[in-house]
Scaffold this active site. Sequence first.
Site, short mmCIF file in Angstrom:
data_model
loop_
_atom_site.label_atom_id
_atom_site.label_comp_id
_atom_site.label_asym_id
_atom_site.label_seq_id
_atom_site.Cartn_x
_atom_site.Cartn_y
_atom_site.Cartn_z
N CYS A 2 7.59 58.40 10.68
CA CYS A 2 6.65 58.74 9.70
C CYS A 2 7.85 57.11 8.39
O CYS A 2 9.26 57.53 8.57
CB CYS A 2 7.36 59.58 9.17
SG CYS A 2 6.44 61.02 10.21
N ARG A 27 6.18 50.19 11.01
CA ARG A 27 6.49 51.38 12.20
C ARG A 27 5.94 51.80 12.58
O ARG A 27 5.53 52.80 13.29
CB ARG A 27 6.81 52.18 10.53
CG ARG A 27 8.68 51.41 10.25
CD ARG A 27 8.91 52.48 8.79
NE ARG A 27 9.37 54.07 9.39
CZ ARG A 27 10.47 53.92 9.67
NH1 ARG A 27 11.71 52.95 9.31
NH2 ARG A 27 10.96 55.41 9.67
N TRP A 72 3.13 59.25 10.69
CA TRP A 72 3.13 58.93 12.18
C TRP A 72 2.76 60.37 13.02
O TRP A 72 4.05 61.58 12.37
CB TRP A 72 4.01 58.58 12.42
CG TRP A 72 3.44 58.20 13.82
CD1 TRP A 72 2.70 57.02 14.99
CD2 TRP A 72 3.60 57.93 15.86
NE1 TRP A 72 2.55 56.61 15.58
CE2 TRP A 72 3.25 57.78 16.57
CE3 TRP A 72 4.85 59.14 16.03
CZ2 TRP A 72 2.93 57.40 18.06
CZ3 TRP A 72 4.81 58.99 17.10
CH2 TRP A 72 4.07 58.28 18.48
N ASN A 96 10.73 62.44 7.03
CA ASN A 96 10.59 61.67 7.99
C ASN A 96 11.70 62.65 9.11
O ASN A 96 12.79 62.95 8.71
CB ASN A 96 11.22 60.72 7.78
CG ASN A 96 11.66 59.32 9.24
OD1 ASN A 96 10.52 60.06 9.81
ND2 ASN A 96 11.97 58.77 8.37
N GLY A 97 11.51 62.83 10.40
CA GLY A 97 12.21 64.11 11.39
C GLY A 97 11.72 65.24 11.88
O GLY A 97 10.34 65.28 11.93
N GLU A 482 10.78 50.46 37.76
CA GLU A 482 10.47 50.19 36.93
C GLU A 482 10.90 48.35 36.50
O GLU A 482 10.42 47.91 35.53
CB GLU A 482 10.43 51.25 35.95
CG GLU A 482 11.34 51.37 34.36
CD GLU A 482 9.79 50.89 33.91
OE1 GLU A 482 8.48 50.56 34.61
OE2 GLU A 482 9.58 50.38 32.60
N LYS A 486 9.85 45.87 34.66
CA LYS A 486 10.14 45.23 33.00
C LYS A 486 10.63 43.45 33.10
O LYS A 486 9.92 42.79 32.42
CB LYS A 486 11.22 45.97 32.68
CG LYS A 486 11.50 46.82 31.53
CD LYS A 486 10.60 47.03 31.03
CE LYS A 486 8.84 47.10 31.16
NZ LYS A 486 8.76 48.46 30.89
N GLU A 489 7.35 41.12 33.14
CA GLU A 489 5.83 41.06 32.94
C GLU A 489 7.28 40.04 31.46
O GLU A 489 5.98 40.10 31.53
CB GLU A 489 6.01 42.57 32.30
CG GLU A 489 6.60 43.55 31.30
CD GLU A 489 6.00 45.05 31.07
OE1 GLU A 489 5.16 45.16 30.56
OE2 GLU A 489 6.49 45.99 31.15
N HIS A 505 11.45 47.12 56.88
CA HIS A 505 10.37 47.18 57.39
C HIS A 505 9.67 45.84 56.81
O HIS A 505 8.97 45.98 57.29
CB HIS A 505 10.10 48.15 57.36
CG HIS A 505 10.81 49.56 57.95
ND1 HIS A 505 10.65 49.99 58.45
CD2 HIS A 505 11.53 50.42 57.46
CE1 HIS A 505 11.68 50.60 59.44
NE2 HIS A 505 12.05 51.63 57.87
N LYS A 604 -1.02 46.28 24.43
CA LYS A 604 0.08 47.25 24.50
C LYS A 604 -0.48 48.16 24.96
O LYS A 604 -0.63 49.19 25.41
CB LYS A 604 0.22 47.41 23.32
CG LYS A 604 1.18 48.58 22.85
CD LYS A 604 1.67 48.06 23.20
CE LYS A 604 3.39 49.29 23.09
NZ LYS A 604 4.24 49.40 24.07
C1 F6R Z 1 4.38 48.15 30.78
C2 F6R Z 1 4.08 48.46 30.43
C3 F6R Z 1 2.52 49.17 30.89
C4 F6R Z 1 1.82 50.82 30.68
C5 F6R Z 1 0.19 51.40 31.37
C6 F6R Z 1 -0.27 52.02 31.46
O1 F6R Z 1 5.93 48.20 30.64
O2 F6R Z 1 3.71 49.14 29.20
O3 F6R Z 1 2.66 49.22 32.71
O4 F6R Z 1 2.90 51.85 31.25
O5 F6R Z 1 -0.60 50.10 30.73
O6 F6R Z 1 0.00 52.21 29.43
P1 F6R Z 1 0.00 54.36 28.96
O7 F6R Z 1 1.43 54.57 29.29
O8 F6R Z 1 -0.19 53.77 27.88
O9 F6R Z 1 -1.29 54.72 29.63
#
Ligand code: F6R
Length: 609
Positions: A2, A27, A72, A96-97, A482, A486, A489, A505, A604
């Site tokens: 928000c 935001r 939001w 906001n909060g 993870e 990270k 990517e 293995h 995203k």
């Molecule tokens: C990596 C990343 C992706 C998402 C994946 C699933 O940083 O963001 O691997 O985790 O595309 O996305 P959601 O969580 O939106 O289902």
Amino acid sequence: MCGIVGYVGTENAVDIIISSLKKLEYRGYDSAGITVLNQKLETYKTVGKIADLEKIIPANFTGHIGIGHTRWATHGKPETRNAHPHLSSNIAVVHNGIIENYMKLKEKLISQGYEFLSDTDTEVIAHLLHSTIKNNTQFSLLDAVRHVMNEMEGSYAIAVLYTAEPDHIVLARKDSPLVIGLGNNGFFAASDVTAFLRYTKNAVYVNDKELVLISPTGVEFYNNDGQQIEKKVDIIEWDEEAAEKAGYEHFMLKEIHEQSASIQDTYAGKISELEGRVILDELKMSDDQLKNLQRITIIACGTSWNAGCVGKYLFESLAGIHTDIETASEFRYGDPVLCGQVFTLAITQSGETADTLAAIRSSKAYGCKAAAITNVVGSSITRETDSVLFTRAGPEIGVAATKTFTAQLIILYLMAIHMGTVRGRLTPENARDILVGIKQLPGQVQKVLNNKNIIKECAEHYAKVQDYFFIGRHVNYPVSLEGALKLKEISYIHAEGYAAGELKHGPLALISSETPVVAIATKGHTYEKVLSNIKEVKARGAEVIAIANQSDTEINKYVDMVLRIPDCHELLSPVLSSVVLQLLAYYTAYARGCSIDKPRNLAKSVTVE
Ligand code: F6R
């Protein structure tokens, strides 16, 4: 997340509020609204964009004092009735909060005859202010806001208009940002300076539990005891683009830094530390249903899948429930053996991932009860599942998931503790131990962030390598996955995450002096085993970067570099280690000149198969 804005002065408040709200669009929001005070309160609000709000505002809507909001959704769907400002007769509020005790306050207000038109926690603030003024006729709006601050638990930045005091706006904050702008033709208030930078660069940051009164002639600041205080004026040097990122060079870095707040927002209102229990009504499962549960099947993709993998360890060790973790794209075309006693759990930050939606639909066809963990209220997954647990990480703009991942972990901890307590596997004392640990995480995340320079140095040192390995055991195994995800990517370095015991293995054949190995070696029941795996890779010439606890003095003997996290419960270390790995990936990508917020080939929200 928000955004709130306010303006009082000689200019047209409507134009200023609309242009300020547009500056907060980055935001993320799903609805917007504005109230202007011209003897009476005139309000317009709508679901959608600021452009949609502009369409419903009549041409003759003007004034010199007003408040505005981008919402939001956290409590209640993105609907016009849930958009701010919220009104109680002659009072209008934007917020906001999160008000954690809003249900209790709401019940009290309903018993006094107040009628609620929205599902929000914010409407409680409006009615609470109204009832406070009604019951204390000598109170000014400032007194009433101060009084109500003592009743509200949670986080807030609020701006309030009151028709009986038509020349000023009263504002207050606790754990939610609020900044005041000092212009030549008026005064501004906003969640962040971006909103008013085009009008003024002179800003005053409001601290927790402070109140502000802005009028056409000046600004007054007060502490929580009602005493007027002096505040320092900052000159903001940022341009508007830098301000959107709060001065960080990338959204990803900003979002990494937001994690102590997003973790706190996610568990807010769900922990009763005193009783050693979790309050998780959103799960909509009775104690009997939880006791009879035979299996959990977690369905997710990418980073959310990695969070789910941590969840598997948690559900099994804390709640004693057999748990499978399934990749959504595989699950949907497989032949899963499911029945009514299986509970499926979708994890998806966006709530829109096509494979996860399809997989959860097919699990429902078997008669399974399904729940979702998501960050987006109103997203598709919320309509496909029987119950939804929201992470409250705020919108994530960087493509690489960071704060949504740690927020997902928090929900998984809470679910596992709740189930473990109901099923009698965890005593209230055991539960309390972990809950106390969860409440320490925001401060501990901050400590990791404060030490980011050493992580940066490490990243720069290895920035030119072609391959990286990440290893860990138990809950740290998915953390290694993870960390590798990270890094690949955003830096485009080939990276592999492995269960540390699995190296011998096969992948050990790839280990050499050219392949740095990140070993997640935090204290816990597999610590000694990880030390052995470190020796294994050292013997093959690899340089080892360990992630270790602050008090671990032994680890230095075995590795080339140590990145520290504070001491914590062994099951909670994934949150802290992940922050280290996010920073490692960020600074590596930075050193390699990569496009950090928008890595090549990635989106995203993956709404296609
Ligand atoms: C990596 C990343 C992706 C998402 C994946 C699933 O940083 O963001 O691997 O985790 O595309 O996305 P959601 O969580 O939106 O289902």
